[in-house]
Design a protein around this motif. Structure first.
Motif, mmCIF file in Angstrom:
data_model
loop_
_atom_site.group_PDB
_atom_site.id
_atom_site.type_symbol
_atom_site.label_atom_id
_atom_site.label_comp_id
_atom_site.label_asym_id
_atom_site.label_seq_id
_atom_site.Cartn_x
_atom_site.Cartn_y
_atom_site.Cartn_z
ATOM 1 N N ARG A 89 0.827 -1.205 0.000
ATOM 2 C CA ARG A 89 0.000 0.000 0.000
ATOM 3 C C ARG A 89 0.863 1.258 0.000
ATOM 4 O O ARG A 89 0.606 2.206 -0.748
ATOM 5 N N ARG A 90 1.903 1.209 0.817
ATOM 6 C CA ARG A 90 2.825 2.366 0.876
ATOM 7 C C ARG A 90 3.456 2.609 -0.490
ATOM 8 O O ARG A 90 3.437 3.723 -1.009
ATOM 9 N N ASP A 91 3.957 1.501 -1.093
ATOM 10 C CA ASP A 91 4.590 1.616 -2.415
ATOM 11 C C ASP A 91 3.588 2.124 -3.433
ATOM 12 O O ASP A 91 3.906 2.952 -4.294
ATOM 13 N N PHE A 92 2.353 1.622 -3.280
ATOM 14 C CA PHE A 92 1.314 1.987 -4.239
ATOM 15 C C PHE A 92 1.030 3.491 -4.194
ATOM 16 O O PHE A 92 1.013 4.170 -5.224
ATOM 17 N N VAL A 93 0.891 3.985 -2.977
ATOM 18 C CA VAL A 93 0.625 5.426 -2.823
ATOM 19 C C VAL A 93 1.787 6.217 -3.414
ATOM 20 O O VAL A 93 1.586 7.188 -4.165
ATOM 21 N N ALA A 94 3.025 5.777 -3.135
ATOM 22 C CA ALA A 94 4.193 6.474 -3.661
ATOM 23 C C ALA A 94 4.184 6.434 -5.180
ATOM 24 O O ALA A 94 4.410 7.453 -5.849
ATOM 25 N N ASN A 95 3.867 5.217 -5.724
ATOM 26 C CA ASN A 95 3.832 5.058 -7.190
ATOM 27 C C ASN A 95 2.773 5.947 -7.829
ATOM 28 O O ASN A 95 3.028 6.630 -8.824
ATOM 29 N N VAL A 96 1.562 5.910 -7.228
ATOM 30 C CA VAL A 96 0.448 6.710 -7.776
ATOM 31 C C VAL A 96 0.844 8.183 -7.782
ATOM 32 O O VAL A 96 0.705 8.883 -8.797
ATOM 33 N N SER A 97 1.390 8.639 -6.624
ATOM 34 C CA SER A 97 1.758 10.056 -6.524
ATOM 35 C C SER A 97 2.777 10.400 -7.609
ATOM 36 O O SER A 97 2.666 11.426 -8.280
ATOM 37 N N HIS A 98 3.734 9.456 -7.731
ATOM 38 C CA HIS A 98 4.787 9.698 -8.715
ATOM 39 C C HIS A 98 4.210 9.759 -10.123
ATOM 40 O O HIS A 98 4.503 10.672 -10.906
ATOM 41 N N ILE A 150 6.475 -7.630 -14.661
ATOM 42 C CA ILE A 150 5.579 -6.801 -15.472
ATOM 43 C C ILE A 150 4.134 -6.793 -14.996
ATOM 44 O O ILE A 150 3.353 -5.939 -15.392
ATOM 45 N N PHE A 151 3.782 -7.746 -14.077
ATOM 46 C CA PHE A 151 2.398 -7.730 -13.561
ATOM 47 C C PHE A 151 2.249 -6.782 -12.374
ATOM 48 O O PHE A 151 1.161 -6.586 -11.874
ATOM 49 N N GLU A 152 3.386 -6.230 -11.898
ATOM 50 C CA GLU A 152 3.302 -5.274 -10.776
ATOM 51 C C GLU A 152 2.686 -3.963 -11.272
ATOM 52 O O GLU A 152 2.821 -3.608 -12.440
ATOM 53 N N ARG A 153 2.048 -3.270 -10.319
ATOM 54 C CA ARG A 153 1.413 -1.998 -10.691
ATOM 55 C C ARG A 153 2.474 -0.976 -11.102
ATOM 56 O O ARG A 153 3.495 -0.848 -10.443
ATOM 57 N N PHE A 154 2.202 -0.289 -12.153
ATOM 58 C CA PHE A 154 3.050 0.788 -12.696
ATOM 59 C C PHE A 154 4.392 0.315 -13.232
ATOM 60 O O PHE A 154 5.252 1.117 -13.529
ATOM 61 N N TYR A 155 4.567 -1.021 -13.336
ATOM 62 C CA TYR A 155 5.849 -1.492 -13.865
ATOM 63 C C TYR A 155 5.819 -1.430 -15.389
ATOM 64 O O TYR A 155 4.929 -1.975 -16.035
#
Ligand code: ADP
Length: 597
Positions: free
Chosen positions: A366-375, A535-540
Motif C-alpha cells: 500500500r505504501r509503495d502503491f501510494v508512492a507510485n500513484v503520486s509519482h 511486469i504484472f506489478e502496478r506501474f511497472y
C-alpha cells in the motif's frame, strides 16, 4: 535388608512354636510314664519285701543263716525277684542268686543305710554282682529288740527299660506325626493370611501402573476386606481424577492446537513446557521434539530470547517484533506474559506469536502503491502546470505554439484520466473479489473473445496489425463477462501496441484437462527475461517512454491479473525478446476460488 515373603515369616514361626510345644509335651509325657513305671516297680518290690519280711523275721531273730538262704533261693525263684537278707552290721545272710559267703559287706549300700534307720530304702544302680542295672528296695526286719536285719528285694531294670523304650518310640512317632500335621495346617493358615495380602500387593502394583480396570479381590478376613475395599475406593477415586486431568489436558491441547496464534510456554530455566502447532510452524521447529528442551537450542532468534528473558526477569507484559530470515522472511509479533504460581512467584513465561508477514507486506504494498500513484500523477500534472503557465505568460503569442501546447496538455490530461480510470477499476475488482460478490455465469467464450477483438479492431487497423481468433464456438465457461472481457482487451491492447506493423496477433481458447486456456500471442518486441517476473506489478513498465508514447499506464497487466485471480485462475507469460510474447490465462474447471494479493 534382605526382603522375605510374608509366608516365609509366618510358616517357620508357626512350625517352630509347634515343634517346641510338641517336644515339651513329649518330653513331659515320657518323663511321667517313666516315673510311673519306676514307682510301680518300687511299690511292687516294697510289697514283696513286706511279705518276705514276715517270713524271714523269725529266722533272722534266730540268726539261722542257712534256713534264710534256702528260703530266699526258693521264694526268689518263685517271684522272679532277687532276695537278699542282710544283718544290721552289713553281712549278707542270704541271697537268692549268689552265695552269701562270697558276697562282700553290704552295710554301705544306700538302700541298706536307709533301711537301717527304720525307713524304706530305695536305689537304682548297676549291680556288679549281676552285671546289670537293678532296682533295690530294702526294709528293716524289726524285732522286739530293734532292727534284726534288712530284707532287700531287687529286680533288673532291663524289662522296665525295654517297656519305656517302646513307649518312647510311640511318643516320638506321635510327635513327628503331630509336627507334620501342624506343618500342613501352618502352611495352610499362613497361605490364608499371606495369599490375600499378595493379591492386594499385585492390585496395588496394577494401580501404580495406571490400570484401574481390575479391582483388588475382597478377602473374607474382616481387616483385609476393609483394606481391600479402601484400596478399591481409592483406585476408583484416583481413576476419576486422572480421567478429569487427562480430559482437561486434551481440551487444553485441542484449544491450543486450533489456535491460529502460536503459543510457547517456557519455565524459569527457559525450557519449553508446551508449544502449539502454529508456534512450531512459525518458528520452524518440529513440534514433537520440543518438550523439555531448551528454548535457546530450539529457537534461533535473539529477539525471542530477549523477550522471554525480559518477561522472566521483570514479570511484565512485553511486546516485540521478531523477524525470521530464510527463504521466505517471516515477521512475527510476539507478546510475552509471565506465568505465576498462587503466591505470585514467576514460574515461567507464555509467549503468544502472531504471523504478521502478510499484513506487513500488504502495508508495504500500500505504501509503495501510494508512492507510485503520486509519482505517476505528478509527471503529467507538472507538465500540465508548466504548459499552462507558459500559455499564460505568452498569452496572445504564437498561435501555432499555443495549439501545440494545448495538444500536449490534452495528452497529459488523457493520461491522467487513463490512470485514474485504471485505478478506479483496480479498486472495484479488489472490492468485489474481497466481498466475494463476483457474479459468474456460464458464457460462450467465443462471444466474449469476439467482442474483445471487436473493441480492439480500430487500434489494430491503425497499427496495421491483424487479429486472428481461433476457438470452438461451443466452448463455455463460468465467467464475469464484463471483467473478463476487460482483461482480454488489456492483453490484446498490449499485443497490438507492442507488435510490429504488418504482423499478426492470435487469440485462441481451448480445454486442456479440466482447465480452460485463453492465449493472446503476438510476434512483436517480446520481453527480456529480467522483466518477465515484474511486469504484472502496478506501474511497472519495461520502457517508460515507449509505453507512454503508446498510451500505457503500467496498470493494464496488473488489472488483467487481478481479474483472472478473482476468477480463481492464473496468468502466465512466455516471451522471447524481439520474437514475441504469449500471455495465457488458465481458468479452473469448477467455479472459482478468488485469490487476490
Ligand atoms: P502498459 O499500460 O504500460 O502497457 P501494462 O501493465 O499493460 O502497462 O504492461 C506493463 C509492461 O509490460 C509494458 O509497459 C510493457 O513494457 C510490457 N508489455 C506488456 N505486454 C507486452 C507485450 N505483449 N509485448 C511486449 N511488452 C509487453
Amino acid at each position: 535388608m534382605r526382603r522375605r515373603k510374608l509366608l516365609w515369616h509366618l510358616f517357620p514361626s508357626y512350625l517352630l512354636i509347634t515343634a517346641i510345644a510338641v517336644t515339651a509335651v513329649s518330653w513331659y509325657s515320657f518323663d511321667s510314664v517313666r516315673r510311673f513305671y519306676l514307682e510301680e516297680t518300687a511299690a511292687a518290690l516294697t510289697a514283696r519285701a513286706r511279705l518276705l519280711e514276715e517270713r524271714a523275721r523269725p529266722l533272722t531273730e534266730r540268726s539261722d543263716a542257712d534256713a534264710l538262704d534256702s528260703l530266699a533261693k526258693k521264694l526268689g525263684a518263685a517271684v522272679s525277684t532277687r532276695i537278699t537278707v542282710i544283718s544290721p552290721d552289713g553281712i549278707v545272710l542270704a541271697d537268692s542268686e549268689e552265695d552269701p559267703a562270697a558276697m562282700d559287706n553290704h552295710g554301705d549300700r544306700p538302700e541298706i543305710v536307709q533301711a537301717l534307720t527304720g525307713e524304706v530304702g530305695e536305689s537304682s544302680r548297676y549291680s556288679y554282682t549281676l552285671q546289670t542295672n537293678m532296682m533295690y528296695v530294702a526294709i528293716p526286719i524289726s524285732s522286739e529288740t530293734g532292727i534284726a536285719g534288712v530284707m532287700r528285694t531287687a529286680v533288673p531294670l532291663t524289662a522296665v527299660e525295654e517297656q519305656l523304650r517302646a513307649v518312647r518310640t510311640r511318643i516320638a512317632l506321635a510327635a513327628v506325626l503331630l509336627l507334620v500335621l501342624s506343618a500342613v495346617v501352618s502352611l495352610a493358615v499362613s497361605r490364608r493370611i499371606a495369599g490375600p495380602l499378595h493379591q492386594m500387593q499385585l492390585g496395588a502394583e496394577r494401580f501404580a501402573g495406571g490400570d484401574f480396570a481390575h479391582d483388588v479381590p475382597v478377602p473374607h478376613l474382616t481387616e483385609f476386606a476393609s483394606l481391600a475395599e479402601s484400596m478399591n475406593g481409592m483406585a476408583a477415586d484416583l481413576d476419576a481424577r486422572i480421567r478429569t486431568v487427562v480430559q482437561q489436558k486434551a481440551e487444553q491441547e485441542a484449544v491450543l492446537a486450533s489456535m491460529s496464534e502460536g503459543v510457547v510456554a517456557i519455565d524459569r530455566e527457559a525450557e519449553v513446557i508446551t508449544m502449539n502447532h502454529a508456534a512450531a510452524a512459525m518458528l520452524r521447529v518440529d513440534v514433537d521434539s520440543v518438550r523439555g528442551r531448551s528454548a535457546q537450542e530450539l529457537i534461533r532468534n535473539v529477539r525471542f530470547h530477549e523477550i522471554a528473558a525480559s518477561v522472566l526477569e521483570n514479570g511484565g507484559l512485553i511486546e516485540g517484533e521478531i523477524t525470521l530470515a530464510g527463504q521466505h522472511e517471516t515477521v512475527i509479533e510476539a507478546s510475552g506474559a509471565p506465568m505465576r504460581r498462587g503466591g505470585g512467584e514467576i514460574v515461567g513465561a507464555v509467549i503468544v506469536l502472531n504471523d504478521v508477514t502478510k499484513l506487513r507486506r500488504l502495508e508495504r504494498v500500500r505504501r509503495d502503491f501510494v508512492a507510485n500513484v503520486s509519482h505517476e500523477l505528478r509527471t503529467p500534472v507538472t507538465s500540465i502546470k508548466g504548459f499552462v503557465e507558459t500559455l499564460r505568460d505568452e498569452a496572445g503569442g504564437d498561435e501555432g505554439n499555443s495549439a501545440r501546447f494545448l495538444d500536449i496538455i490534452i495528452k497529459h490530461v488523457d493520461r491522467l484520466n487513463a490512470i485514474i480510470e485504471d485505478l478506479l477499476y483496480l479498486s472495484r475488482i479488489e472490492e468485489d473479489a474481497g466481498r466475494k460478490e463476483l457474479v459468474l455465469e456460464s458464457i460462450s467464450l467465443f462471444d466474449v473473445l469476439s467482442s474483445a477483438v471487436a473493441e480492439c479492431q480500430s487500434l489494430a487497423e491503425e497499427r496495421d496489425v491483424d487479429i486472428r481468433l481461433t476457438t470452438d464456438r461451443e466452448l463455455e465457461t463460468r465467467l464475469n463477462r464484463e471483467l473478463f472481457e476487460h482483461a482480454v482487451v488489456n492483453l490484446l491492447d498490449n499485443a497490438i501496441k507492442y507488435s510490429l506493423p504488418g504482423s499478426e496477433v492470435e487469440v485462441s481458447a481451448d480445454r486442456e484437462g479440466g482447465e480452460t486456456i485463453i492465449s493472446v500471442r503476438d510476434h512483436g518486441l517480446g520481453i527480456a527475461e529480467e522483466h518477465q517476473s515484474r511486469i504484472f506489478e502496478r506501474f511497472y513498465q519495461v520502457d517508460k517512454s515507449r509505453s507512454r508514447e503508446v498510451g500505457g499506464t503500467g496498470l493494464g497487466l496488473s488489472i488483467a491479473r487481478h481479474i483472472v485471480q478473482a476468477h480463481g485462475g492464473a496468468i502466465e507469460l512466455e516471451s522471447t525478446l524481439n520474437r514475441g510474447s504469449t500471455f495465457s490465462i488458465r481458468l479452473p474447471k469448477n467455479g472459482h476460488q478468488p485469490t487476490i494479493s
